[in-house]
Design a protein around this motif. Sequence first.
Motif, PDB file in Angstrom:
ATOM      1  N   ARG A   1       6.055  -5.416  -9.913  1.00 27.02           N
ATOM      2  CA  ARG A   1       5.473  -6.360  -8.953  1.00 27.02           C
ATOM      3  C   ARG A   1       6.265  -7.673  -8.945  1.00 27.02           C
ATOM      4  O   ARG A   1       6.589  -8.209  -7.880  1.00 27.02           O
ATOM      5  N   THR A   2       6.611  -8.166 -10.121  1.00 28.17           N
ATOM      6  CA  THR A   2       7.392  -9.400 -10.222  1.00 28.17           C
ATOM      7  C   THR A   2       8.765  -9.217  -9.575  1.00 28.17           C
ATOM      8  O   THR A   2       9.230 -10.078  -8.829  1.00 28.17           O
ATOM      9  N   LEU A   3       9.420  -8.089  -9.853  1.00 29.96           N
ATOM     10  CA  LEU A   3      10.741  -7.834  -9.294  1.00 29.96           C
ATOM     11  C   LEU A   3      10.693  -7.699  -7.773  1.00 29.96           C
ATOM     12  O   LEU A   3      11.605  -8.164  -7.074  1.00 29.96           O
TER      13      LEU A   3
ATOM     14  N   MET B   1      10.511 -11.189  -6.428  1.00 31.16           N
ATOM     15  CA  MET B   1      11.832 -11.819  -6.537  1.00 31.16           C
ATOM     16  C   MET B   1      12.800 -11.241  -5.506  1.00 31.16           C
ATOM     17  O   MET B   1      13.631 -11.964  -4.956  1.00 31.16           O
ATOM     18  N   SER B   2      12.675  -9.966  -5.230  1.00 30.81           N
ATOM     19  CA  SER B   2      13.521  -9.317  -4.239  1.00 30.81           C
ATOM     20  C   SER B   2      13.248  -9.866  -2.836  1.00 30.81           C
ATOM     21  O   SER B   2      14.178 -10.114  -2.066  1.00 30.81           O
ATOM     22  N   ARG B   3      11.977 -10.093  -2.519  1.00 26.61           N
ATOM     23  CA  ARG B   3      11.627 -10.659  -1.208  1.00 26.61           C
ATOM     24  C   ARG B   3      12.245 -12.037  -1.016  1.00 26.61           C
ATOM     25  O   ARG B   3      12.562 -12.424   0.103  1.00 26.61           O
ATOM     26  N   TYR B   4      12.398 -12.782  -2.092  1.00 25.31           N
ATOM     27  CA  TYR B   4      12.997 -14.116  -2.012  1.00 25.31           C
ATOM     28  C   TYR B   4      14.514 -14.089  -2.195  1.00 25.31           C
ATOM     29  O   TYR B   4      15.158 -15.131  -2.212  1.00 25.31           O
ATOM     30  N   GLY B   5      15.097 -12.918  -2.355  1.00 27.99           N
ATOM     31  CA  GLY B   5      16.544 -12.805  -2.452  1.00 27.99           C
ATOM     32  C   GLY B   5      17.120 -13.134  -3.814  1.00 27.99           C
ATOM     33  O   GLY B   5      18.318 -13.371  -3.940  1.00 27.99           O
TER      34      GLY B   5
END
Length: 104
Positions: free
Chosen positions: A69-71, A74-78
């Motif tokens: 979930r954390t990753l 972080m992926s959505r924010y690049g």
Amino acid sequence: MQSIPSWSRSTSTPRLRGEPKIWFTSMKSVAEVLSDQNRALLKVIRETNPDSVAVLAKITGRQPSNLSRTLKTMSRYGLVDLKREKTHLKPVVKATDFRILATA
């Protein structure tokens, strides 16, 4: 050298070529995504280059579901790429240095 994301609410802020621009709706959102724990996670990923989220979970001692979930956030924010490799996702850090710009 890795990209340095720019957090900005102003369209007049100059950007360096190739420098990503990521927008947050509040400073609270910035603080949550760039918490001490999440910055430490980025460092672990960069230094250990884990082959999968499961391997990263073992390295960090975090639960795979929470880590995933954390990753994804972080992926959505690049900040992280989650590269699909056959049967798993490999986390790859895209940014480790941050500059926060805010306007009143």
